[in-house]
Write an enzyme that holds these catalytic residues in place. Structure first.
Site, short mmCIF file in Angstrom:
data_model
loop_
_atom_site.label_atom_id
_atom_site.label_comp_id
_atom_site.label_asym_id
_atom_site.label_seq_id
_atom_site.Cartn_x
_atom_site.Cartn_y
_atom_site.Cartn_z
N ARG A 111 2.79 -7.94 -0.90
CA ARG A 111 1.86 -8.59 -1.84
C ARG A 111 2.56 -8.89 -3.16
NH1 ARG A 111 0.64 -8.48 2.40
NH2 ARG A 111 -1.27 -7.81 3.43
N SER A 132 -9.95 -7.90 -0.27
CA SER A 132 -9.36 -6.57 -0.47
C SER A 132 -9.01 -6.37 -1.94
CB SER A 132 -8.11 -6.42 0.39
OG SER A 132 -8.41 -6.56 1.76
N GLU A 190 -4.90 -5.08 -5.86
CA GLU A 190 -4.32 -6.32 -5.35
C GLU A 190 -4.86 -7.51 -6.12
OE1 GLU A 190 -4.37 -8.79 -1.14
OE2 GLU A 190 -4.34 -6.60 -1.08
#
Length: 345
Positions: free
Chosen positions: A163, A232, A328
């Site tokens: 990520r 998420s 995130e």
């Protein structure tokens, strides 16, 4: 190009937070970026590149220029052992995945239903069910705000990680992604190691994988059009293998996956669920009832309620497991990107 002052961002972020920006520019061609760069007022403002707004939490109004990327176009070229796709950054990611399947170009099916635009995909190095964008990325093209030119950045220079990419660091403010090159192999091999895909057998079709991923995501994740969310909220944490083994001995049912040498990847959603936080709310911000990894806006939530909820979730997991979760979702303050601890201080 459309240019609006004091524009609302309410419908431009999937968390449905009622923030505003000083200026909003909707760009449809690269020459629009050149025009913005040459404007004596706009060129001096803090700048935010925005696609689908599906991975951002506005902590306040943004006191600068929001550039809404609406560049469109898909081109494909047949190479020896693969198809090379040149996809403009404003294209919808999920619709691109659907398009590749229809054309018989396979590889992206595990990444179905990830919200947002193609231009956002390299920034986060989006991934799901054992596949990441980096597995197929050949290059990224980006407009350099300093030089006024479009640069081609080869995948090896993008510094893709979990990520993560160079576009979250050195190139965050200086570059706006205009296109992504994707190499999809003709000798396709399914990736079936995660979740419900393992039940599909050894030789499922790409369409079967796509359908299973879509069904799984729709069952787990709320529709942002109905319930504000950014998917998420936290990354799956990478922890030392010794800590993972210790936790596994105490919690045998804990999902745990091998990662880089000496590390293991844990499931953030499982950790949050074990803290009994499903449905927990602060004001109008809540942990989703079905998927603990998702924080939702029940309607009218403030940014501070979501921030307080994120802090409570992170602290609860750290107290119970000794694991620190990283968000995130990107936090955006009045001048640019910020982080949970910075907002709380």
């Amino acid at each position: 190009m459309k240019l609006n002052a004091n524009a609302s961002l309410l419908k431009l972020n999937t968390l449905a937070l009622d923030a505003h920006c000083l200026w909003l520019a909707e760009v449809e061609q690269v020459t629009d970026l050149v025009t913005l760069r040459s404007d004596p007022e706009l060129s001096l403002l803090p700048r935010l590149n925005l696609g689908g707004g599906s991975n951002v939490l506005f902590t306040s109004d943004f006191l600068g220029l929001v550039v809404l990327n609406r560049l469109k176009g898909i081109a494909a070229e047949e190479r020896g052992d693969h198809w090379l796709l040149h996809v403009t950054a404003g294209e919808d990611w999920h619709q691109l995945v659907r398009h590749t399947l229809q054309q018989g170009w396979y590889g992206l099916e595990n990444l179905a239903l990830i919200p947002g635009t193609v231009g956002a995909a390299p920034v986060q190095n989006i991934g799901a069910y054992g596949v990441e964008l980096a597995d197929f990325c050949s290059y990224v093209e980006a407009f350099n705000w300093h030089s006024g030119e479009v640069e081609r950045i080869e995948a090896a220079q993008c510094r893709f990680g979990y990520r993560d990419s160079i576009f979250k660091h050195e190139y965050q403010d200086s570059h706006l992604i205009t296109a992504v090159g994707l190499a999809l192999p003709k000798a396709w091999q399914p990736v079936l190691g995660y979740g419900p895909l393992a039940a599909l057998g050894d030789t499922p079709s790409a369409q079967a994988i796509f359908d299973t991923v879509c069904a799984t995501r729709m069952a787990k994740l709320p529709d942002p059009a109905v319930l504000g969310n950014a998917g998420s909220f936290f990354k799956n944490p990478l922890v030392p293998a010794a800590l993972a083994e210790n936790l596994k001995s105490r919690y045998p049912q804990m999902p745990c996956y091998p990662a880089s040498e000496g590390q293991a990847k844990l499931a953030a959603g499982w950790l949050i669920d074990q803290c009994g936080l499903k449905g927990f709310a602060i004001g109008r911000a809540a942990v989703h009832q079905e998927q603990a990894l998702v924080l939702v806006n029940l309607g009218g939530a403030s940014a501070m309620e979501l921030i307080a909820l994120a802090a409570h979730v992170r602290d609860s997991v750290e107290q119970k497991f000794g694991v620190v979760l990283e968000h995130e979702v990107r936090f955006m303050g009045p001048q640019g990107e910020t982080w949970l601890d910075e907002v709380l201080s």
